[in-house]
Design an enzyme around this catalytic site. Structure first.
Site, PDB file in Angstrom:
ATOM      1  N   ASP B 152       0.858  -1.184   0.000  1.00 11.56           N
ATOM      2  CA  ASP B 152       0.000   0.000   0.000  1.00 11.56           C
ATOM      3  C   ASP B 152       0.898   1.240   0.000  1.00 11.56           C
ATOM      4  O   ASP B 152       2.116   1.138  -0.168  1.00 11.56           O
ATOM      5  CB  ASP B 152      -0.976  -0.015   1.185  1.00 11.56           C
ATOM      6  CG  ASP B 152      -0.285   0.189   2.520  1.00 11.56           C
ATOM      7  OD1 ASP B 152       0.933  -0.113   2.610  1.00 11.56           O
ATOM      8  OD2 ASP B 152      -0.932   0.637   3.473  1.00 11.56           O
ATOM      9  N   ASP B 154       1.247   4.484   2.385  1.00 16.22           N
ATOM     10  CA  ASP B 154       0.743   5.192   3.566  1.00 16.22           C
ATOM     11  C   ASP B 154       1.089   6.667   3.566  1.00 16.22           C
ATOM     12  O   ASP B 154       0.433   7.452   4.232  1.00 16.22           O
ATOM     13  CB  ASP B 154       1.270   4.509   4.839  1.00 16.22           C
ATOM     14  CG  ASP B 154       0.513   3.218   5.129  1.00 16.22           C
ATOM     15  OD1 ASP B 154      -0.717   3.236   4.972  1.00 16.22           O
ATOM     16  OD2 ASP B 154       1.136   2.210   5.512  1.00 16.22           O
ATOM     17  N   ASP B 350     -12.343  -5.699 -16.598  1.00 17.15           N
ATOM     18  CA  ASP B 350     -11.208  -6.306 -17.280  1.00 17.15           C
ATOM     19  C   ASP B 350      -9.860  -5.773 -16.833  1.00 17.15           C
ATOM     20  O   ASP B 350      -8.842  -6.424 -16.988  1.00 17.15           O
ATOM     21  CB  ASP B 350     -11.353  -6.114 -18.791  1.00 17.15           C
ATOM     22  CG  ASP B 350     -12.470  -6.988 -19.358  1.00 17.15           C
ATOM     23  OD1 ASP B 350     -12.856  -7.949 -18.665  1.00 17.15           O
ATOM     24  OD2 ASP B 350     -12.958  -6.690 -20.459  1.00 17.15           O
ATOM     25  N   ASP B 369      -3.654  -5.327 -10.795  1.00 16.88           N
ATOM     26  CA  ASP B 369      -3.805  -4.582 -12.044  1.00 16.88           C
ATOM     27  C   ASP B 369      -3.446  -5.510 -13.203  1.00 16.88           C
ATOM     28  O   ASP B 369      -2.342  -6.052 -13.259  1.00 16.88           O
ATOM     29  CB  ASP B 369      -2.866  -3.364 -11.993  1.00 16.88           C
ATOM     30  CG  ASP B 369      -3.136  -2.375 -13.113  1.00 16.88           C
ATOM     31  OD1 ASP B 369      -4.036  -2.635 -13.943  1.00 16.88           O
ATOM     32  OD2 ASP B 369      -2.435  -1.344 -13.158  1.00 16.88           O
ATOM     33  N   PHE B 407      -9.327  -9.332 -16.798  1.00 20.20           N
ATOM     34  CA  PHE B 407      -9.738 -10.024 -15.584  1.00 20.20           C
ATOM     35  C   PHE B 407     -11.232 -10.379 -15.565  1.00 20.20           C
ATOM     36  O   PHE B 407     -11.711 -10.975 -14.601  1.00 20.20           O
ATOM     37  CB  PHE B 407      -9.290  -9.262 -14.352  1.00 20.20           C
ATOM     38  CG  PHE B 407      -7.801  -9.402 -14.091  1.00 20.20           C
ATOM     39  CD1 PHE B 407      -7.029 -10.334 -14.785  1.00 20.20           C
ATOM     40  CD2 PHE B 407      -7.162  -8.601 -13.158  1.00 20.20           C
ATOM     41  CE1 PHE B 407      -5.663 -10.467 -14.554  1.00 20.20           C
ATOM     42  CE2 PHE B 407      -5.799  -8.724 -12.909  1.00 20.20           C
ATOM     43  CZ  PHE B 407      -5.050  -9.657 -13.613  1.00 20.20           C
ATOM     44  N   LEU B 410     -11.070 -13.889 -15.222  1.00 18.63           N
ATOM     45  CA  LEU B 410     -10.543 -14.381 -13.938  1.00 18.63           C
ATOM     46  C   LEU B 410     -11.676 -14.332 -12.926  1.00 18.63           C
ATOM     47  O   LEU B 410     -12.293 -13.278 -12.731  1.00 18.63           O
ATOM     48  CB  LEU B 410      -9.394 -13.462 -13.493  1.00 18.63           C
ATOM     49  CG  LEU B 410      -8.784 -13.684 -12.117  1.00 18.63           C
ATOM     50  CD1 LEU B 410      -8.133 -15.053 -12.026  1.00 18.63           C
ATOM     51  CD2 LEU B 410      -7.769 -12.581 -11.818  1.00 18.63           C
ATOM     52  N   HIS B 470     -13.697 -14.745 -22.438  1.00 11.25           N
ATOM     53  CA  HIS B 470     -13.673 -14.595 -20.977  1.00 11.25           C
ATOM     54  C   HIS B 470     -14.611 -15.585 -20.282  1.00 11.25           C
ATOM     55  O   HIS B 470     -15.713 -15.850 -20.769  1.00 11.25           O
ATOM     56  CB  HIS B 470     -14.103 -13.173 -20.580  1.00 11.25           C
ATOM     57  CG  HIS B 470     -13.160 -12.121 -21.061  1.00 11.25           C
ATOM     58  ND1 HIS B 470     -13.394 -10.779 -20.877  1.00 11.25           N
ATOM     59  CD2 HIS B 470     -11.980 -12.208 -21.708  1.00 11.25           C
ATOM     60  CE1 HIS B 470     -12.403 -10.081 -21.401  1.00 11.25           C
ATOM     61  NE2 HIS B 470     -11.530 -10.926 -21.923  1.00 11.25           N
ATOM     62  N   ASP B 472     -16.441 -15.037 -17.788  1.00 17.67           N
ATOM     63  CA  ASP B 472     -17.712 -14.436 -17.357  1.00 17.67           C
ATOM     64  C   ASP B 472     -18.728 -14.355 -18.497  1.00 17.67           C
ATOM     65  O   ASP B 472     -19.833 -13.869 -18.310  1.00 17.67           O
ATOM     66  CB  ASP B 472     -17.500 -13.062 -16.698  1.00 17.67           C
ATOM     67  CG  ASP B 472     -17.012 -11.990 -17.661  1.00 17.67           C
ATOM     68  OD1 ASP B 472     -16.704 -12.317 -18.833  1.00 17.67           O
ATOM     69  OD2 ASP B 472     -16.930 -10.820 -17.238  1.00 17.67           O
ATOM     70  N   CYS B 643     -18.981  -7.022 -17.253  1.00 15.59           N
ATOM     71  CA  CYS B 643     -17.758  -6.465 -17.856  1.00 15.59           C
ATOM     72  C   CYS B 643     -17.588  -4.987 -17.510  1.00 15.59           C
ATOM     73  O   CYS B 643     -16.469  -4.475 -17.480  1.00 15.59           O
ATOM     74  CB  CYS B 643     -17.791  -6.589 -19.383  1.00 15.59           C
ATOM     75  SG  CYS B 643     -18.161  -8.236 -19.974  1.00 15.59           S
TER      76      CYS B 643
END
Lengths: 661, 661
Positions: B152, B154, B350, B369, B407, B410, B470, B472, B643
């Site tokens: 991350d 901070d 995606d 990402d 993605f 995924l 994909h 999905d 999507c």
């Protein structure tokens, strides 16, 4: 998983399908069940076996019909190859509340046989219809075929190893490959509507090459069908019979490659001209790439390599004569590398390591070429690689090799058992710095390779305290008749001081070392024992060796009685150690015959007390000690007998696949 | 192995040594045994425990002396930290044949305590003196500490993730790190003669950074002491007490990195100014890097991301209004990515995948990402990475990303149990070609990353038969009250044809689809059912989906009752498939509230028969169906509701380290 074939059943029209002998076909009835149906039964022609898969709660009804439970599955298998297309029939009848037949779904099945077969049982023969061909297991009861990396060079007309050739140059090369048979049977017209595809996964395709033996009229041809950039191959004109393939390995196990490679054959249904096809059956075989195996000092020597250096004070002409005499006693061949070939680099131990690969059908020696790359750089590739003599090397990325990359820093123990765990091929020893220390270390690519072979699990010992930094500067193994069949010899300053103190007490304090060596400083026992600096240096050295002693006891399962301390002194140059006089553990071990660097120790009653002590330690084990003068030819250049020689030894009788790593 | 300390005993002078509380010291007596000695005994001061390690055959003699068997070992341990230097004494007496004492070896030992401690028991606390700290085990009874990749950001003043900073910018960052304590105790003068070194192996050094908290007068300082290029660190002015370290992870598990990282402390004896020192004691702790974990549709939604596209026929303004209404019902936050931020790229599903990392002391979301990198390329890095919101990406080597890298390809299943094997965090689903087919495939670097996380063992399904490719596009998961807590929804041409045939039989053959859509070809049920080409296309599609159905049943342990067929037709363009009308399984799942692409199916009695069927299938499970018009805004551009959205969900209550992968 072996994907099950799915056939959609329908009550509105008959379904047709092809299935493979013995494989499961799942009849998808859920989406074709007619409204109002409450039960069903299944009838089929005699070659078809019907399996109703149901929960323990679901039972067939009295009339042997089954309730339409949503979790019930109908699976069929066929045990006989079809003689004609569609000669098997399956009929599913649906019944309503009043036990009336509401409708019927028909299925016509053609059964073909497809099987990919390899030497699963590791006896050099390809058995038909092996079970669990996709599984590879270690151990005496293990199964799974073996591939050799085709890293020798069977044809004189090519450059580099055979694995670099996309074609087969000589029939002899086929013997390095593993046989794979594809057997197909069924009505020939069926193979016109279905594709038979041989395939390999993307990650395996660069590890293997497959050749299809095609019998043409004149002479057999071998067509490359799978390999780098060739992931699949549709077999044309498949008919009932046998197709022969030869499989060669291209890569040794390494970081990121376990050594396992799978090859599959699939029967594809191609409903559509442009469709990649959906597989209805896949048969997979798995190979393991044979590892590269090192041979310890306890294996019978076959051939000793040594370099000839003719000119100057460091000429080794006399050394070669003494060595030749030893080899005659040991009944061992001597191969001399000329000064031209070695480009005056005498350290042949450091440039290469002899090992071998083995499959049930074939074994051959393989030389591992170190990334050290001094004068002997090209020797292994140009002079050793040849028919049935393989070659492998690893090149570090970016950075240069260091002294710890020399293969004098690579050794292997005899077979050991450690707290019940067996290492029937011994364990590799690598010299390293202390685990967290940066600085000189054997290249990661070389260590990765050694670890990845798995069958001789490496141990990293601490050798970086030495100027040169090689394991062969403080340890070696010799055969023995008793106990574990060997002894570990360790260089020992403590043993040397103890010997000298003993001699001093006996009145020999004035005896000097290096007698007979021109131009070298002769020091007496008194002088050596009085040298506080030397004593401190050797205290440090002893501590470094003790650290290894305890590690080796633990990692090789040794007891104190398996270890012999060889008297030796070192001296620190800067912070690192060098042998003060010829380093006796750096010896050549040829069966019972040892070629030991002549230490030129203090003469007591005309006898070198170091030689005398070493004989006293080793002769009772049945070993014969020959002390060879390497003072100017090797010792003065920071090496000894072992550094200047290299031995090809007999492979283990034990087959590596019978162990469990 | 934990290396034993070795101390050389001598009868000519006393030996001195330092040892660590509770650790074994091996007294090497073999090389100091006086001539003529036949037995020995050992006496020591009260804090010392003497262990005589011997073979079962060797027994002490009547006078409690031990015979001088070469395999006998003398080991001592000390259970109390020394108050003063050399306050423990060990005396070995050697006896001859006539039971007379021949000579004596003395050893003086100083006992110190050194311990490196971490949160071994995973309760957020660092326990002192944990056992087996060098071992990391999975499961409810497992042990071993956890590290977070400090991915991350901070501090607002830095570029990139905190793990890229060599210094600590803000105290908040310490909370992302794992505490490690070094405890030392003993006579302070001893630490002047011995070095305490903290170290990490070469292979682990680039996976971890260690900061030493140094209490200065004004404010605490955090000095980086181990990490990339920093393999060891000598701790100055060690005295009795506690040193505090903070450890941050730098790298997720990946190909070639199991996720385990070891850190050690060694006590070194430095006999020589230039010597690297020989360790007499090493204590090692092991951490496992927390994996990146995905959240399935069954996890509570927290925030929905969507892009705003204002201009043109494909504007999504109306879509956003409908979505907003759904999110209000689902009580879920909506975050809109502006057209400037998205650079007109609406496919936010995606570009990124939300997941999280968790340690006993801390958890935070992490966005992965995708290497897809179209308009939304920089969105995750610039807009999502921040305090307690981590970021990770993988960049393919050399080649560009393909459509299967998006993605939308995924997904992750809800928790499942497969033939007894539990996947309490579900299994990742990746869309791929058939195993041996070359061509479009998710980048190896992305797949390697996903596999390496281990806790959601990926399954590769076959999605490459679709134009976009994909997962999905043909599957999703919805929550359910009963059975396994979810259903798998699969797109089904068979179900759609069956529905249309049913409607045709009921006399609605002339009902047309796409009513209300300007400029789109309206086809009647009769027309669709009569289209032989469309039927063949969908036969192929159904076969591809069935292949996945059987795979998913096997790999997720599903039965037919866990699967619902959602009526859907596809059409082939070239050899690949696209949805014929809005693809309903490509839905947004927010708890019980589903946002489904409005299919614009044939109107029967004023009702869309597709919507009606889907409601009939899903409402009995307690699900609420909202059909959202995405026709021009997404469907016509080859995507749908799923999507165009992305959901951040609540992490699992289940702790990943309690599973056994």
């Amino acid at each position: 998983m072996s994907q099950r074939q799915v056939v959609q059943m329908s009550t509105s029209h008959a379904s047709y399908g092809v299935c493979v002998l013995g494989s499961e076909v799942f009849l998808d009835t859920h989406r074709s069940t007619p409204k109002g149906a409450t039960s069903f039964d299944v009838h089929a022609t005699s070659a078809v076996t019907v399996h109703i898969i149901h929960s323990p709660m679901t039972k067939p009804m009295l009339n042997s019909r089954w309730p339409l439970d949503p979790d019930i599955e109908v699976v069929v298998t066929i045990g006989v190859t079809s003689k004609t297309v569609n000669d098997n029939k399956v009929k599913i009848s649906y019944y309503g509340w009043e036990e009336n037949e509401i409708s019927v779904a028909w299925l016509y099945l053609t059964c073909v046989d497809i099987s990919l077969d390899v030497d699963v049982s590791r006896n050099g023969r390809v058995r038909s219809k092996g079970k669990d061909k996709a599984k590879w297991t270690w151990g005496p009861d293990g199964q799974g075929a073996v591939l050799l990396v085709n890293c020798d060079k069977d044809s004189p007309n090519t450059v580099g190893t055979d694995s670099n050739q996309v074609d087969i140059q000589t029939p002899a090369d086929l013997k390095d490959m593993s046989l794979m048979l594809l057997r197909t049977q069924g009505p020939s017209s069926i193979f016109a509507d279905y594709k038979v595809v041989l395939h390999v996964s993307e990650s395996d395709a660069d590890k293997v090459r497959v050749f299809h033996a095609i019998r043409s009229d004149s002479h057999p041809q071998y067509k490359p069908v799978l390999g780098p950039g060739m992931l699949s191959c549709t077999l044309d004109c498949v008919r009932s019979g046998e197709n022969t393939f030869y499989v060669e390995g291209l890569a040794f196990p390494d970081a990121g490659f376990s050594g396992l490679v799978s090859i599959s054959v699939s029967l594809l249904e191609v409903p559509h001209k442009y469709s990649p096809g959906t597989p209805i059956f896949t048969d997979t075989v798995v190979f393991r790439m044979a590892p590269w195996i090192m041979t310890p000092n306890t294996q019978q020597p076959l051939e000793v390599f040594v370099c000839s250096i003719k000119k100057g004070i460091n000429s080794n002409e006399v050394f070669l004569e003494e060595l030749q005499a030893l080899l005659r006693k040991a009944n061992c061949k001597m191969t001399i590398c000329s000064e031209l070939e070695s480009r005056s680099d005498r350290w042949i131990q450091d440039e290469l390591e002899f090992g071998y690969v083995e499959a049930p059908h074939k074994s051959f020696p393989v030389v591992f070429d170190s990334p050290r790359n001094r004068g002997l750089k090209d020797f292994a590739f140009k002079k050793i690689l040849g028919p049935d003599f393989g070659y492998v090397t690893r090149v570090p990325h970016g950075c240069d090799a260091c002294s710890l990359d020399s293969f004098g820093n690579l050794d292997v123990s005899p077979p050991v058992t450690v707290r019940g765990k067996e290492y029937p091929l011994g364990r590799i020893l690598i010299g390293s710095p202390l685990p967290w220390a940066s600085g000189r270390r054997m290249s990661k690519v070389v260590r990765d390779f050694l670890y990845a072979q798995k069958v001789q699990a490496p141990v990293e010992v601490y050798s970086e305290w030495l100027s040169v930094g090689h394991v062969d500067e403080f340890l070696t193994f010799v055969p023995a008749y008793d106990r574990k069949g060997f002894r570990l010899l360790l260089a020992s300053p403590t043993a040397c001081f103890k010997l000298f103190q003993e001699k001093q007490r006996q009145g020999h304090g004035e005896a000097t070392q290096l007698v007979g060596i021109v131009g070298s400083e002769r020091r007496s026992i008194d002088d050596i024992l009085a040298d506080e600096g030397l004593r401190n240096d050797n205290k440090h050295v002893q501590r470094c060796i003790d650290w290894n002693r305890d590690l080796l006891k633990h990692e090789l399962g040794l007891s104190e009685q398996d270890i012999i301390d060889i008297p030796q002194l070192f001296i620190l140059r800067g912070s690192r150690a060098e042998a003060l006089f010829p380093d006796m553990v750096n010896m050549l071990v040829l069966g019972r015959h040892l070629g030991i660097p002549k230490p030129f120790g203090p003469l007591v009653a005309g006898q070198c007390c170091l030689e005398e002590r070493v004989r006293a330690l080793l002769q009772p084990l049945g070993l014969s000690c020959t002390f060879i003068n390497d003072f100017f030819s090797y010792h003065k250049l920071a090496g000894e007998v072992h550094c200047g020689t290299n031995v090809r030894r007999k492979p283990f009788a034990f087959k590596w696949w019978r162990m469990v790593p």
